[in-house]
Motif scaffolding. Structure first.
Motif, PDB file in Angstrom:
ATOM      1  N   ALA A 100       0.845  -1.141  -0.005  1.00 20.71           N
ATOM      2  CA  ALA A 100       0.010  -0.044   0.041  1.00 20.71           C
ATOM      3  C   ALA A 100       0.787   1.452  -0.004  1.00 20.71           C
ATOM      4  CB  ALA A 100      -1.008  -0.180   1.218  1.00 20.71           C
ATOM      5  N   ARG A 114      -0.108   7.902   2.329  1.00 20.44           N
ATOM      6  CA  ARG A 114      -0.031   6.254   2.941  1.00 20.44           C
ATOM      7  C   ARG A 114      -1.155   5.863   3.620  1.00 20.44           C
ATOM      8  NH1 ARG A 114       6.366   5.726   4.523  1.00 20.44           N
ATOM      9  NH2 ARG A 114       7.290   5.395   2.548  1.00 20.44           N
ATOM     10  N   ALA A 135      -3.971   5.252   1.493  1.00 26.60           N
ATOM     11  CA  ALA A 135      -3.715   3.828   0.979  1.00 26.60           C
ATOM     12  C   ALA A 135      -4.065   2.864   1.904  1.00 26.60           C
ATOM     13  CB  ALA A 135      -2.282   3.704   0.373  1.00 26.60           C
ATOM     14  N   ALA A 136      -3.712   2.950   2.937  1.00 24.66           N
ATOM     15  CA  ALA A 136      -3.911   1.963   4.308  1.00 24.66           C
ATOM     16  C   ALA A 136      -5.297   1.690   4.544  1.00 24.66           C
ATOM     17  CB  ALA A 136      -3.406   2.405   5.618  1.00 24.66           C
ATOM     18  N   GLY A 195      -7.688   1.993   2.080  1.00 25.87           N
ATOM     19  CA  GLY A 195      -8.102   1.453   0.797  1.00 25.87           C
ATOM     20  C   GLY A 195      -7.563  -0.089   0.919  1.00 25.87           C
ATOM     21  N   LEU A 196      -6.517  -0.415   1.544  1.00 24.18           N
ATOM     22  CA  LEU A 196      -6.087  -1.956   1.864  1.00 24.18           C
ATOM     23  C   LEU A 196      -6.965  -2.629   3.004  1.00 24.18           C
ATOM     24  CD1 LEU A 196      -3.888  -4.175   2.075  1.00 24.18           C
ATOM     25  CD2 LEU A 196      -2.916  -2.909   3.619  1.00 24.18           C
ATOM     26  N   ALA A 234     -10.042  -3.778   1.013  1.00 18.86           N
ATOM     27  CA  ALA A 234      -9.675  -4.735   0.396  1.00 18.86           C
ATOM     28  C   ALA A 234      -9.740  -5.943   0.946  1.00 18.86           C
ATOM     29  CB  ALA A 234      -8.286  -4.449  -0.561  1.00 18.86           C
ATOM     30  N   ALA A 278      -6.283  -6.172  -4.521  1.00 17.56           N
ATOM     31  CA  ALA A 278      -5.996  -5.160  -3.687  1.00 17.56           C
ATOM     32  C   ALA A 278      -5.521  -3.765  -4.409  1.00 17.56           C
ATOM     33  CB  ALA A 278      -5.099  -5.411  -2.532  1.00 17.56           C
ATOM     34  N   THR A 311      -8.310  -1.539  -5.801  1.00 15.31           N
ATOM     35  CA  THR A 311      -9.000  -1.000  -4.763  1.00 15.31           C
ATOM     36  C   THR A 311      -8.131   0.102  -4.109  1.00 15.31           C
ATOM     37  OG1 THR A 311     -10.057  -3.089  -4.278  1.00 15.31           O
ATOM     38  CG2 THR A 311     -10.205  -1.639  -2.589  1.00 15.31           C
ATOM     39  N   ILE A 312      -6.960  -0.002  -3.766  1.00 16.57           N
ATOM     40  CA  ILE A 312      -6.076   0.913  -3.266  1.00 16.57           C
ATOM     41  C   ILE A 312      -5.768   2.253  -4.090  1.00 16.57           C
ATOM     42  CG2 ILE A 312      -3.845   1.413  -2.183  1.00 16.57           C
ATOM     43  CD1 ILE A 312      -3.748  -1.379  -1.166  1.00 16.57           C
ATOM     44  N   THR A 313      -5.479   1.599  -5.293  1.00 18.92           N
ATOM     45  CA  THR A 313      -5.527   2.958  -6.195  1.00 18.92           C
ATOM     46  C   THR A 313      -6.529   3.814  -6.478  1.00 18.92           C
ATOM     47  OG1 THR A 313      -3.793   1.459  -7.368  1.00 18.92           O
ATOM     48  CG2 THR A 313      -4.675   3.713  -8.610  1.00 18.92           C
ATOM     49  N   GLU A 356      -8.830   4.085  -4.334  1.00 20.40           N
ATOM     50  CA  GLU A 356      -8.995   4.914  -3.174  1.00 20.40           C
ATOM     51  C   GLU A 356      -8.472   6.243  -2.900  1.00 20.40           C
ATOM     52  OE1 GLU A 356     -11.270   5.627   0.520  1.00 20.40           O
ATOM     53  OE2 GLU A 356     -11.526   3.773  -0.889  1.00 20.40           O
TER      54      GLU A 356
END
Length: 271
Positions: free
Chosen positions: A60, A78, A81-82, A84-85, A88, A103, A106-108, A110
């Motif tokens: 992430a 970060r 991204a966390a 989003g993780l 996921a 993942a 999904t993270i991207t 977010e």
């Protein structure tokens, strides 16, 4: 749940034995996902979930690093991204493939949603945002060669297949993450003018348009002679004496008719 922002890998035999994949930050958590799915809600499931999130957190962080230098601090990226993780991990179905394939988008997504919803100082249409991204990538690609000059609008248009007008819109959108205060001083000149001083004032004609539209219906309802008197007085700029001579009535009568007609129109407009 507190998310450890450290990028260190978990120590121990399991980590050492993890197979190497596309990236060093793609751990083997298949067994933990299988266990997570089998567990009921409770402290044990939360602990397994936290282990998975911690294991994938370096990935992430790597994805967040792709979005640096866009007006947001890396630490905040970060954190997004966390988030989003975590989403996921909560939504992933182990039977539908590898976690990394699920993942990463999904993270991207977010992070991109964070920029779209919170970072733009002005609301920019989605199409213009897409133009901005194409122009930004093209500028970076064209400037990669050592000693390459700053690409022109024509260069970017030829590289992307966009028109020069579209490139210009994308370049303007590059500056839309922040706004300039109206109190900012105009750089040219030493008179201390602010940006607000350069803006036009309200046009008084707008009020005239509103008044005319409001008076139209009242004028239509006036008797024909009274409409004619108002027209001669206010559009032909005739004096009351001339109007009286033309209609064969007294000036006093003309004055009363004008006052009565204007009051009637005013009352109609105020309803």
């Amino acid at each position: 749940m507190l998310i450890d922002m450290s990028t260190s890998r978990p120590a121990g035999p399991a980590a050492a034995a993890a197979p190497r994949r596309t990236h060093d930050d793609a751990p083997d958590t298949a067994s933990r996902f299988a266990r997570l799915v089998a567990l009921e809600e409770g402290p044990e499931r939360d602990a397994v979930r936290d282990e998975i999130v911690t294991a994938w957190l370096p990935m992430a962080h790597r994805i967040a690093g792709r979005f640096r230098d866009r007006g947001e601090s890396l630490e905040d990226l970060r954190q997004v991204a966390a988030l989003g993780l975590v989403k996921a991990v909560d939504r992933f179905d182990p039977e539908r493939g590898a976690f990394e394939s699920y993942a990463v988008p999904t993270i991207t997504g977010e992070i991109k949603r964070h920029f779209r919803d919170r970072m733009w100082a002005l609301r920019v249409p989605r199409r213009v945002q897409e133009l901005r991204n194409k122009v930004r990538v093209a500028r970076r690609e064209l400037a990669q060669s050592p000693g390459a000059p700053e690409p022109s609008v024509a260069d970017i248009a030829a590289h992307t297949g966009l028109t020069e007008d579209e490139v210009a819109a994308g370049l303007e959108a590059l500056e839309s993450f922040s706004t300039l205060s109206l109190d900012a001083e105009v750089p040219s000149g030493d008179d201390g003018y602010s940006l607000a001083d350069t803006l036009g004032a309200a046009d008084p004609s707008f009020d005239v348009v509103v008044d005319r539209e409001s008076a139209k219906e009242g004028l239509r309802r006036l008797p024909e002679r009274e409409r004619a008197i108002l027209y001669m007085r206010f559009f032909e700029d005739m004096t009351q004496s001339r109007i009286a001579d033309r209609l064969g009535i007294s000036q006093m009568h003309v004055s009363r008719l004008i006052s009565r007609s204007c009051e009637r129109v005013r009352q109609e407009a105020l309803r």
